[in-house]
Design an enzyme around this catalytic site. Structure first.
Site, mmCIF file in Angstrom:
data_model
loop_
_atom_site.group_PDB
_atom_site.id
_atom_site.type_symbol
_atom_site.label_atom_id
_atom_site.label_comp_id
_atom_site.label_asym_id
_atom_site.label_seq_id
_atom_site.Cartn_x
_atom_site.Cartn_y
_atom_site.Cartn_z
ATOM 1 N N GLU A 1 72.478 67.261 43.942
ATOM 2 C CA GLU A 1 73.195 68.540 43.934
ATOM 3 C C GLU A 1 74.548 68.416 43.237
ATOM 4 O O GLU A 1 74.952 69.290 42.458
ATOM 5 C CB GLU A 1 73.390 69.053 45.364
ATOM 6 C CG GLU A 1 72.105 69.404 46.090
ATOM 7 C CD GLU A 1 71.455 70.689 45.569
ATOM 8 O OE1 GLU A 1 72.011 71.312 44.653
ATOM 9 O OE2 GLU A 1 70.384 71.050 46.084
ATOM 10 N N ARG B 1 75.327 70.386 39.691
ATOM 11 C CA ARG B 1 76.312 71.463 39.834
ATOM 12 C C ARG B 1 77.700 71.065 39.334
ATOM 13 O O ARG B 1 78.312 71.789 38.541
ATOM 14 C CB ARG B 1 76.406 71.902 41.305
ATOM 15 C CG ARG B 1 75.099 72.429 41.883
ATOM 16 C CD ARG B 1 75.321 73.023 43.265
ATOM 17 N NE ARG B 1 74.061 73.225 43.970
ATOM 18 C CZ ARG B 1 73.793 74.263 44.759
ATOM 19 N NH1 ARG B 1 74.700 75.200 44.927
ATOM 20 N NH2 ARG B 1 72.634 74.354 45.381
ATOM 21 N N ASP C 1 59.673 70.107 41.687
ATOM 22 C CA ASP C 1 59.736 70.993 40.528
ATOM 23 C C ASP C 1 60.414 70.405 39.302
ATOM 24 O O ASP C 1 59.821 70.303 38.222
ATOM 25 C CB ASP C 1 60.414 72.316 40.916
ATOM 26 C CG ASP C 1 61.753 72.120 41.639
ATOM 27 O OD1 ASP C 1 62.128 70.962 41.927
ATOM 28 O OD2 ASP C 1 62.423 73.126 41.935
ATOM 29 N N GLU D 1 65.230 81.280 39.141
ATOM 30 C CA GLU D 1 64.151 80.661 38.365
ATOM 31 C C GLU D 1 63.369 81.657 37.512
ATOM 32 O O GLU D 1 63.064 81.389 36.344
ATOM 33 C CB GLU D 1 63.207 79.900 39.301
ATOM 34 C CG GLU D 1 63.754 78.577 39.801
ATOM 35 C CD GLU D 1 64.816 78.755 40.871
ATOM 36 O OE1 GLU D 1 65.654 77.843 41.028
ATOM 37 O OE2 GLU D 1 64.812 79.807 41.554
#
Length: 684
Positions: free
Chosen positions: A317, A321, A449, A586
């Site tokens: 993360e 980010r 994913d 998405e």
């Protein structure tokens, strides 16, 4: 005269010795002299032939000595089934489509010098092979039934032969002839990597042994130059800018310096203590031309963003980010301050890679510079350890410090070498053993994913090289999607991507996260992937749109289910516990790719319908909130959280989707990371 009955003979001493047996030393001398006489009596041409034969025999014998095995380059041109067992790559297929650069005339690679020595090499030889020619019709589509035909085949891989000290030969797929820099990054020496890691970790404010700012000052001419953006040019873009400014105003008023805004209660939410919403939004503001907002955010980053807090953060993360946000802001604005911050953060994230396997730990303490597995499990999420490569590679390329790229290349190599199911990977991996969890779920949703996304995007980032492991693994994975995970609903024939529970039991469940896939597939097709990828991209995009417009709010749920047979009431349905919407980006991301790469404005209209739904149901006085129930317009159950990806990704993709210039961000020159941050494409 006296008669005699015998004859007297006079013999040489050597002859007497040979007749009587003589001493051992004398016998040896006699034999050697006899052989020498015989050798001297041979014609000169025969003597030369014998010498050549003996030399050839000795040379051949050397090839098979343990620990010193050598493989002729020509052996690597054999078909996979004919190759020596130790260089054979399992499940090697033939690629029906190539990137335009691959379509040039095939040739054998005969003149291949050894890899250039570097701190990361051991003199290993890089071997290339002849690419396979196309074998399938480029218009072949997947089957109409629930199971697709196998339509994706891969070219035979090139291989790098690494002769280890124990005599075992390891094979690592290779790419173009490496430069010194490339070979040093591609071939890993664990001892050197660990030394460099420990040095960087000990001195987080230094690069290559000097202060970060001094190091960057020495490479001033290589630093990024600022990009120019003109701001909104139409009403739809202006509406998105207004939505961003409304979100930013609420964040600034009620959560400034904290990670996220709670827009309903008008308070803040803390996660890592890194001002996520500020750093994540930097490039969005720059692209939208919001100079005042960008400058106040820049000042906060310079003066208030610190990484020495004694607090665990998630490697994945923070990488996508914060590190991604800083790097993108640097490349777009040309402001070196962002790169200085990114370099320090990169050093502080490196302890994650000090695991026994080289697969990074998921949690890292930036202040203590230590790392460990998640507290709830010994395993990391597969997507998390494979969705950091774009950022770490860019940090290496931007600073000319190779350690960041080296550690993530090790991860790539190790994941590539693991056994997979039709190219698909389980969603958990152990950082200590470097192996997947047995019987773990296989999914293109949560925890799986972005592994597939980053296979393609890394390949794009590094110049779309032929026979790269990244693109080979990507193509094999999409083949696995087509043959193992893709299904159609029984009545309306919507295409969806399911999951394999325990690695083999099919479940007709698709996360909204999976709706990134249409855009990724289209990006791949634009770069030479087969038409089957395009067909799946179009069909899946339609299905994802249905998950929005079929709900009364016109907003998609977090998870959708699909009918397996006619007994189900609806082809697409949502369970009560899965009916929340988190403002995710998405599907808007995929719409953006479809518009940017095709120019078809239908995708803009689809996006506009969804944007209006967010305006109607998620907008509150202090920002935009996630919802608990998209199935009821009268009871949406506001969840009171605006995560940083709303401003970083969702609004950015809306803005670019509605642009009059579909190349406002040129996808030939930029690649978006998993958090929507554009990073530059390199030529190698």
């Amino acid at each position: 005269m006296t008669k005699t009955n015998h004859v007297a003979l006079t013999l040489p001493t050597t002859s007497i010795g040979s007749i009587t047996g003589g001493a051992g030393g004398d016998e040896s001398n006699l034999s050697r002299k006899s052989l020498r006489r015989s050798w001297n009596q041979l014609p000169r041409c025969q003597r030369n032939l014998i010498i050549m034969a003996i030399t050839a025999f000795l040379f051949t014998a050397l090839l098979f000595l343990p620990g010193d095995q050598l493989i002729n380059i020509k052996d690597m041109h054999l078909k996979p089934g004919a190759a020596p067992f130790h260089i054979r790559r399992e499940n090697t297929l033939q690629n029906p489509h190539h990137h335009p650069n691959i379509d040039k005339e095939n040739k054998l690679y005969d003149d291949i010098p050894a890899a250039v020595a570097s701190p990361m090499t051991d003199g290993s030889r890089l071997i290339k092979t002849k690419p396979a020619k196309d074998k399938l019709d480029s218009n072949m589509a997947y089957a109409d039934g629930n199971n697709a035909e196998q339509v994706v085949n891969l070219p035979e891989t090139a291989a790098a032969i690494n002769d280890n000290s124990n005599g075992r030969i390891d094979i690592v797929n290779s790419i173009d002839q490496p430069s010194e820099e490339q070979s040093s990054l591609a071939i890993s020496d664990p001892l050197n990597i660990r030394t460099e890691l420990e040095e960087a970790i000990r001195q987080p404010f230094k690069l290559a042994g000097v202060g970060i700012e001094s190091h960057l000052q020495n490479m001033e001419t290589e630093l990024a130059k600022g990009q120019h953006f003109h701001g909104a040019t139409n009403e739809r873009q202006a509406a998105v800018v207004a939505a961003f400014k409304h979100s930013w105003a609420g964040y600034k008023t009620y959560a400034w310096g904290h990670d996220n805004l709670k827009p309903v209660s008008q308070s803040s939410h803390e996660w890592f203590g890194l001002g996520l919403s500020i750093v994540d939004s930097l490039d969005t503001m720059y692209i939208m031309g919001l100079e005042d907002e960008f400058n106040e955010a820049r000042d906060w980053v310079k003066n208030s963003l610190h990484f020495h807090t004694n607090r665990d953060v998630n490697l994945f993360e923070v990488t996508i980010r914060v590190l991604g946000g800083l790097l993108s802001a640097y490349h777009l604005s040309g402001d070196k301050m962002f790169l200085i911050k990114a370099a320090e953060l990169g050093n502080r994230l490196l302890p994650s890679f000090l695991s026994p396997s080289g697969i990074p730990y998921s949690d890292v303490n930036l202040g203590e510079r230590s790392a460990h597995s998640p507290k709830w499990s010994p395993d990391s999420s597969t997507s998390e350890v494979t969705t950091i490569q774009l950022e770490f590679r860019d940090l290496s390329r931007s600073t000319n410090v190779p350690i960041f790229e080296r550690v993530v290349n090790v991860v790539n190599d190790k994941i590539h070498a693991l056994d997979k199911s039709h190219g698909l990977v389980p969603i958990f991996i152990n950082a200590n053993t470097g192996t997947f969890r047995n019987y773990a779920t296989i999914s293109l949703g949560a925890r799986g994913d972005s592994y597939y996304e980053y296979l393609l995007k890394q390949w794009v980032q590094t110049g779309r090289k032929d026979n790269d492991n990244l693109i080979l693994d990507y193509m094999q994975a999409i083949d696995g999607v087509l043959t193992q995970l893709m299904r159609r609903t029984p009545r309306e024939h919507w295409v969806y991507i399911g999951e394999l529970i325990n690695g083999h039991d099919f479940k007709p469940k698709m996360d909204h996260l999976t709706c990134y896939l249409p855009g990724t597939l289209l990006l791949g097709h634009e770069n030479g992937m087969p038409d089957s990828h395009l067909l799946l991209a179009k069909d899946l995009l339609d299905t994802c749109y249905q998950t929005y417009i079929r709900q009364p709010t016109h907003l998609a749920a977090e998870i959708s289910y699909f009918a397996l047979n006619d007994k189900d009431d609806s082809d697409i349905y949502v369970k009560p516990n899965d009916a929340h919407n988190l403002l995710r980006p998405e599907f808007i991301e995929s719409l953006y790719y479809f518009y940017a790469l095709t120019g078809n404005r239908t995708y803009q209209d689809m996006g506009w319908n969804i944007f209006q739904a967010f305006e109607k149901h998620s907008k509150v006085a202090a920002g935009y909130t996630s919802l608990g129930n998209v199935k009821n317009t009268l009871n949406t159950r506001m969840r009171d959280l605006m995560e940083s990806f709303w401003m970083s990704e969702t609004l950015k993709y809306f803005y670019l989707l509605f642009s009059d210039n579909r190349k406002e961000i040129d996808l030939e020159k930029w690649v978006f990371n998993s958090e929507g941050h554009p990073l530059p494409v390199y030529q190698h």
